[in-house]
Write a protein that holds these residues in place. Sequence first.
Motif, PDB file in Angstrom:
ATOM      1  N   PHE A 290     -10.370  43.646 -34.956  1.00  0.00           N
ATOM      2  CA  PHE A 290      -9.517  43.254 -33.844  1.00  0.00           C
ATOM      3  C   PHE A 290      -9.388  41.756 -33.660  1.00  0.00           C
ATOM      4  O   PHE A 290     -10.287  40.987 -33.981  1.00  0.00           O
ATOM      5  CB  PHE A 290      -9.891  43.938 -32.530  1.00  0.00           C
ATOM      6  CG  PHE A 290     -11.345  44.139 -32.291  1.00  0.00           C
ATOM      7  CD1 PHE A 290     -11.914  45.382 -32.515  1.00  0.00           C
ATOM      8  CD2 PHE A 290     -12.135  43.096 -31.850  1.00  0.00           C
ATOM      9  CE1 PHE A 290     -13.267  45.576 -32.272  1.00  0.00           C
ATOM     10  CE2 PHE A 290     -13.486  43.288 -31.620  1.00  0.00           C
ATOM     11  CZ  PHE A 290     -14.047  44.531 -31.833  1.00  0.00           C
ATOM     12  N   ALA A 291      -8.206  41.385 -33.138  1.00  0.00           N
ATOM     13  CA  ALA A 291      -7.923  39.982 -32.852  1.00  0.00           C
ATOM     14  C   ALA A 291      -8.823  39.554 -31.708  1.00  0.00           C
ATOM     15  O   ALA A 291      -9.015  40.284 -30.745  1.00  0.00           O
ATOM     16  CB  ALA A 291      -6.456  39.822 -32.460  1.00  0.00           C
ATOM     17  N   PHE A 292      -9.395  38.355 -31.810  1.00  0.00           N
ATOM     18  CA  PHE A 292     -10.427  37.957 -30.862  1.00  0.00           C
ATOM     19  C   PHE A 292     -10.285  36.485 -30.538  1.00  0.00           C
ATOM     20  O   PHE A 292     -10.014  35.666 -31.409  1.00  0.00           O
ATOM     21  CB  PHE A 292     -11.792  38.216 -31.507  1.00  0.00           C
ATOM     22  CG  PHE A 292     -12.857  38.622 -30.533  1.00  0.00           C
ATOM     23  CD1 PHE A 292     -12.873  39.894 -30.000  1.00  0.00           C
ATOM     24  CD2 PHE A 292     -13.851  37.726 -30.155  1.00  0.00           C
ATOM     25  CE1 PHE A 292     -13.863  40.277 -29.099  1.00  0.00           C
ATOM     26  CE2 PHE A 292     -14.841  38.098 -29.265  1.00  0.00           C
ATOM     27  CZ  PHE A 292     -14.849  39.374 -28.731  1.00  0.00           C
ATOM     28  N   ASP A 293     -10.489  36.164 -29.260  1.00  0.00           N
ATOM     29  CA  ASP A 293     -10.435  34.762 -28.867  1.00  0.00           C
ATOM     30  C   ASP A 293     -11.831  34.175 -29.015  1.00  0.00           C
ATOM     31  O   ASP A 293     -12.813  34.778 -28.576  1.00  0.00           O
ATOM     32  CB  ASP A 293      -9.929  34.646 -27.425  1.00  0.00           C
ATOM     33  CG  ASP A 293      -9.296  33.280 -27.163  1.00  0.00           C
ATOM     34  OD1 ASP A 293      -9.855  32.277 -27.668  1.00  0.00           O
ATOM     35  OD2 ASP A 293      -8.267  33.204 -26.482  1.00  0.00           O
ATOM     36  N   GLY A 294     -11.912  32.989 -29.626  1.00  0.00           N
ATOM     37  CA  GLY A 294     -13.211  32.406 -29.952  1.00  0.00           C
ATOM     38  C   GLY A 294     -14.169  32.285 -28.778  1.00  0.00           C
ATOM     39  O   GLY A 294     -15.366  32.521 -28.922  1.00  0.00           O
ATOM     40  N   PHE A 295     -13.640  31.961 -27.591  1.00  0.00           N
ATOM     41  CA  PHE A 295     -14.547  31.697 -26.483  1.00  0.00           C
ATOM     42  C   PHE A 295     -15.167  32.963 -25.892  1.00  0.00           C
ATOM     43  O   PHE A 295     -16.041  32.891 -25.056  1.00  0.00           O
ATOM     44  CB  PHE A 295     -13.846  30.852 -25.402  1.00  0.00           C
ATOM     45  CG  PHE A 295     -12.970  31.615 -24.453  1.00  0.00           C
ATOM     46  CD1 PHE A 295     -13.443  31.952 -23.191  1.00  0.00           C
ATOM     47  CD2 PHE A 295     -11.692  31.984 -24.806  1.00  0.00           C
ATOM     48  CE1 PHE A 295     -12.641  32.642 -22.291  1.00  0.00           C
ATOM     49  CE2 PHE A 295     -10.878  32.669 -23.914  1.00  0.00           C
ATOM     50  CZ  PHE A 295     -11.353  33.003 -22.660  1.00  0.00           C
ATOM     51  N   TRP A 296     -14.719  34.142 -26.348  1.00  0.00           N
ATOM     52  CA  TRP A 296     -15.349  35.387 -25.897  1.00  0.00           C
ATOM     53  C   TRP A 296     -16.622  35.671 -26.682  1.00  0.00           C
ATOM     54  O   TRP A 296     -17.445  36.490 -26.272  1.00  0.00           O
ATOM     55  CB  TRP A 296     -14.408  36.583 -26.099  1.00  0.00           C
ATOM     56  CG  TRP A 296     -13.120  36.533 -25.333  1.00  0.00           C
ATOM     57  CD1 TRP A 296     -12.866  35.777 -24.218  1.00  0.00           C
ATOM     58  CD2 TRP A 296     -11.914  37.262 -25.614  1.00  0.00           C
ATOM     59  NE1 TRP A 296     -11.583  36.003 -23.795  1.00  0.00           N
ATOM     60  CE2 TRP A 296     -10.970  36.901 -24.628  1.00  0.00           C
ATOM     61  CE3 TRP A 296     -11.547  38.183 -26.593  1.00  0.00           C
ATOM     62  CZ2 TRP A 296      -9.676  37.432 -24.597  1.00  0.00           C
ATOM     63  CZ3 TRP A 296     -10.264  38.712 -26.566  1.00  0.00           C
ATOM     64  CH2 TRP A 296      -9.340  38.337 -25.578  1.00  0.00           C
ATOM     65  N   VAL A 297     -16.755  35.045 -27.860  1.00  0.00           N
ATOM     66  CA  VAL A 297     -17.812  35.427 -28.790  1.00  0.00           C
ATOM     67  C   VAL A 297     -19.218  35.367 -28.166  1.00  0.00           C
ATOM     68  O   VAL A 297     -19.960  36.355 -28.236  1.00  0.00           O
ATOM     69  CB  VAL A 297     -17.728  34.602 -30.092  1.00  0.00           C
ATOM     70  CG1 VAL A 297     -18.957  34.802 -30.962  1.00  0.00           C
ATOM     71  CG2 VAL A 297     -16.469  34.955 -30.869  1.00  0.00           C
ATOM     72  N   PRO A 298     -19.616  34.223 -27.527  1.00  0.00           N
ATOM     73  CA  PRO A 298     -20.997  34.152 -27.060  1.00  0.00           C
ATOM     74  C   PRO A 298     -21.426  35.300 -26.148  1.00  0.00           C
ATOM     75  O   PRO A 298     -22.467  35.924 -26.379  1.00  0.00           O
ATOM     76  CB  PRO A 298     -21.045  32.816 -26.312  1.00  0.00           C
ATOM     77  CG  PRO A 298     -19.977  32.002 -26.945  1.00  0.00           C
ATOM     78  CD  PRO A 298     -18.892  32.966 -27.298  1.00  0.00           C
ATOM     79  N   GLU A 299     -20.613  35.621 -25.122  1.00  0.00           N
ATOM     80  CA  GLU A 299     -21.052  36.669 -24.195  1.00  0.00           C
ATOM     81  C   GLU A 299     -21.074  38.044 -24.853  1.00  0.00           C
ATOM     82  O   GLU A 299     -21.894  38.892 -24.513  1.00  0.00           O
ATOM     83  CB  GLU A 299     -20.206  36.687 -22.912  1.00  0.00           C
ATOM     84  CG  GLU A 299     -18.737  36.829 -23.142  1.00  0.00           C
ATOM     85  CD  GLU A 299     -17.937  37.077 -21.853  1.00  0.00           C
ATOM     86  OE1 GLU A 299     -18.473  37.688 -20.925  1.00  0.00           O
ATOM     87  OE2 GLU A 299     -16.759  36.665 -21.797  1.00  0.00           O
ATOM     88  N   PHE A 300     -20.195  38.274 -25.835  1.00  0.00           N
ATOM     89  CA  PHE A 300     -20.211  39.553 -26.546  1.00  0.00           C
ATOM     90  C   PHE A 300     -21.437  39.647 -27.459  1.00  0.00           C
ATOM     91  O   PHE A 300     -22.059  40.700 -27.569  1.00  0.00           O
ATOM     92  CB  PHE A 300     -18.923  39.735 -27.370  1.00  0.00           C
ATOM     93  CG  PHE A 300     -17.769  40.308 -26.590  1.00  0.00           C
ATOM     94  CD1 PHE A 300     -17.175  39.579 -25.576  1.00  0.00           C
ATOM     95  CD2 PHE A 300     -17.283  41.582 -26.865  1.00  0.00           C
ATOM     96  CE1 PHE A 300     -16.112  40.102 -24.839  1.00  0.00           C
ATOM     97  CE2 PHE A 300     -16.218  42.123 -26.139  1.00  0.00           C
ATOM     98  CZ  PHE A 300     -15.635  41.389 -25.129  1.00  0.00           C
ATOM     99  N   VAL A 301     -21.770  38.532 -28.112  1.00  0.00           N
ATOM    100  CA  VAL A 301     -22.929  38.536 -29.006  1.00  0.00           C
ATOM    101  C   VAL A 301     -24.210  38.728 -28.206  1.00  0.00           C
ATOM    102  O   VAL A 301     -25.069  39.538 -28.562  1.00  0.00           O
ATOM    103  CB  VAL A 301     -22.988  37.227 -29.820  1.00  0.00           C
ATOM    104  CG1 VAL A 301     -24.299  37.112 -30.578  1.00  0.00           C
ATOM    105  CG2 VAL A 301     -21.807  37.160 -30.783  1.00  0.00           C
ATOM    106  N   GLU A 302     -24.323  37.985 -27.091  1.00  0.00           N
ATOM    107  CA  GLU A 302     -25.523  38.101 -26.252  1.00  0.00           C
ATOM    108  C   GLU A 302     -25.740  39.538 -25.775  1.00  0.00           C
ATOM    109  O   GLU A 302     -26.861  39.967 -25.551  1.00  0.00           O
ATOM    110  CB  GLU A 302     -25.408  37.175 -25.033  1.00  0.00           C
ATOM    111  CG  GLU A 302     -25.488  35.689 -25.337  1.00  0.00           C
ATOM    112  CD  GLU A 302     -26.913  35.217 -25.601  1.00  0.00           C
ATOM    113  OE1 GLU A 302     -27.843  36.007 -25.370  1.00  0.00           O
ATOM    114  OE2 GLU A 302     -27.073  34.060 -26.035  1.00  0.00           O
ATOM    115  N   ALA A 303     -24.636  40.255 -25.603  1.00  0.00           N
ATOM    116  CA  ALA A 303     -24.730  41.626 -25.114  1.00  0.00           C
ATOM    117  C   ALA A 303     -24.915  42.628 -26.257  1.00  0.00           C
ATOM    118  O   ALA A 303     -24.958  43.827 -26.025  1.00  0.00           O
ATOM    119  CB  ALA A 303     -23.481  41.977 -24.321  1.00  0.00           C
ATOM    120  N   GLY A 304     -25.003  42.110 -27.493  1.00  0.00           N
ATOM    121  CA  GLY A 304     -25.184  43.001 -28.638  1.00  0.00           C
ATOM    122  C   GLY A 304     -23.934  43.792 -28.989  1.00  0.00           C
ATOM    123  O   GLY A 304     -24.017  44.816 -29.666  1.00  0.00           O
TER     124      GLY A 304
END
Lengths: 302, 457
Positions: free
Chosen positions: B101-115
Amino acid sequence: MEQQRGVFSSRVGLAFLTPALFFVVVFLLFPFVWIFYLSFTNQTLTGASALSPSFVGLENYARLFDFDRWARAGEFGSALWITIQFVLGSALLGQAVVGLTIAWAFYRRKGLLREIVFTLAVLAWIIPDVVVAFAWSAFLDYEQGTLNAILGALGLGRPDWLFRYPLISIILFNTWRGSAFSILLFSSALETIPPSYVETADVVGASAWQKFRDILFPLLRGHILTDLILITLWTFNVFTPYLLTGGGPTFKTEVVSIYIYRTAFKFFEFGKGGAIAVVVMLINLTLAMGYLAMLRRQKASA
Amino acid sequence: MLTKKFGSLLLVLALILVAAAPVLAQGEEIRLTMTCRCVAGGVNNNLVVWLNTYVFPTFQEKMAAEGKNVVVELVEFGGGDEQLKEQYALDLGVGAGHDLFAFDGFWVPEFVEAGLLKPLDEIAGEAVTSWEGWEHITPGIQSILGYQGKLYGIASGTDVRQIFYRTDVFEQAGIEMPWQPTSWAELLDTARALKEAGVEIPLQVNAGTAMGEATTMQGWFMVLLGAGEHMYDFEDGKWIVSSPAILNALNFYKTVYLDEGLGDARMQLVADGRDRSFQAFAEGRVGMLVEGDWFWRSAILNFLDVPTRNQVVGWAKMPAMEPGKGYRGQDFVTISGGTGWVLNPNTEHPLEAWELLAHMSSLDAQRAWELIQPRINFRDDVPVGGDPVMSAMADALLPLTTVRPMLPAYPQISYEAQLMTERVVSGEMTPEEAMAAYAEAVTELVGEENVKSIPLQ
């Protein structure tokens, strides 16, 4: 009083109840307990507290009732106040009064007009939310809306409904949307009143208002209470205004259900969202119990 | 695993039955689905065109040559970016979702932190690390979809922000072109001149929560950087929650929307304001609009064709408050974000999903893409494809650019910044009150130790 005995023993009765109880527990009781538990944690869907939430005690509740800012736009107090205005405006003043008026206006009347009014009211009630919201957006739009096209053509100006009068707009919308229930409930209640009561009043020359005040209204009181209980609870929890305004502009139409949605599903703050949900659940319970108590008192005095 | 075994079993069978139909040799059908904020004939239409006419046919051909029967399906998403993010979080939260899926870069940290996301190499293994494309993507661009040294996807490019203006409207108002303001005063003077000339909306700078991140990137950052400050101090790792620059930036908004009515505040507060701003610009009702280059290469094309766009849309750099008073002492400011594609950790076909991502990011595919939508490419071996204006914007602005801090708290703080502008633009609060409320909210989010205030004189 002698205890009444049914056809089945209580054990068989319980067996019959089990499937229903199972669903109640799984789909009602379990989510309730889960939300109650969540409301004491900082559980989120994204960020570090998604994986390792911690117990925060009453912090989420304290935040909701932080009176320094709770009346600010977009905070709980503001959402609650908007909801109260929305319920008073669209459920009590709107749907109940409109319902009663229309039901009374067509009392003991048949004909095409009645059919048209009732059909339109029921249509407004049964059309899916999304369709209705889309139609109303098109109706109320500032630049290209049908309403402003009509008003403009009549030289009455072109108000910016959803921007200048957002709360009034959703109150009108919800009145239109939900009046059918009250109309149907009141007109079937009116059917149960023996025609002879009204005919007697006719003989002594009572006016329409006197007949309503002295005969119909007292007999309808129980139905009115039932109607108020149901529509208050429904309106308190209704989410459809979101489809029309998104809760805006500047949170002016953010009723509590939208506030919960924004907290839990836009910011993914399940803990905080849970706390709001619990408070709203308690408010609903209080409302329902208050109404039920009134209903019981009335039955006892009847 | 099962699919693979079953596939090879079929292959063996096919080899034994040499005469059998070649269809058998293709093995079981592998279905991949991907999604983006893109709709045929609507938002990001040219992305849909590229995927459907180039990427999918060539990829399926490539897979067929390897004996795999892969079918890719694009699931279009017509809502806004915020709703798309919501969909992703909920999908991933329950272990579902599309393969890519298309993803905006600034969403990455909170998604990664949440596993919710996993590094590419953890999902698809060796194939990722040995991909030839990496050496053509600079570390800076790679990190658009990276967090703490790990990569979660491949960026599809970066962007820059500037002022777009209507050349025909400027001409009618008698403003000299090419136009390039060097201070806020000059920018505001132009807006006043346009207003004088009867332009309905002289200057639109994004504000408010309804526009989401578009407010932060195209609005708040562009003004704040011009006032000489970033939202985050990268040196001491603290959020700046109160400062003269923040106040200056808020006063700029106040001048534009409240004091002088140079912009349309309504558009910033209603639900679909950004689309309305595009439409108003296309209709020549907006004189100047601060936007990202996405507006030039995609959004405006839903209203104007390319020749008309080239004729009526001009651009200028966003000036600092006064020359030399911008962020890092710059005269002009801009900020870059970046989007791309990430792999879903829950995919049933990690290898094929990666193959698809690698194929999309290959030299040939990107050259084909640049013909459809010329933009700042993520590959250093792919130049902007035949759009001199886009190239000029990139050349002028990339050296001036900065980025958002890649921190899990950023999206929430970004929202608070949007709210701060909303409170000023709607007249609910004065700039001073709005800044105080912002400081309070951000401090509550990240803690006293992670914020700082710069005293007002």
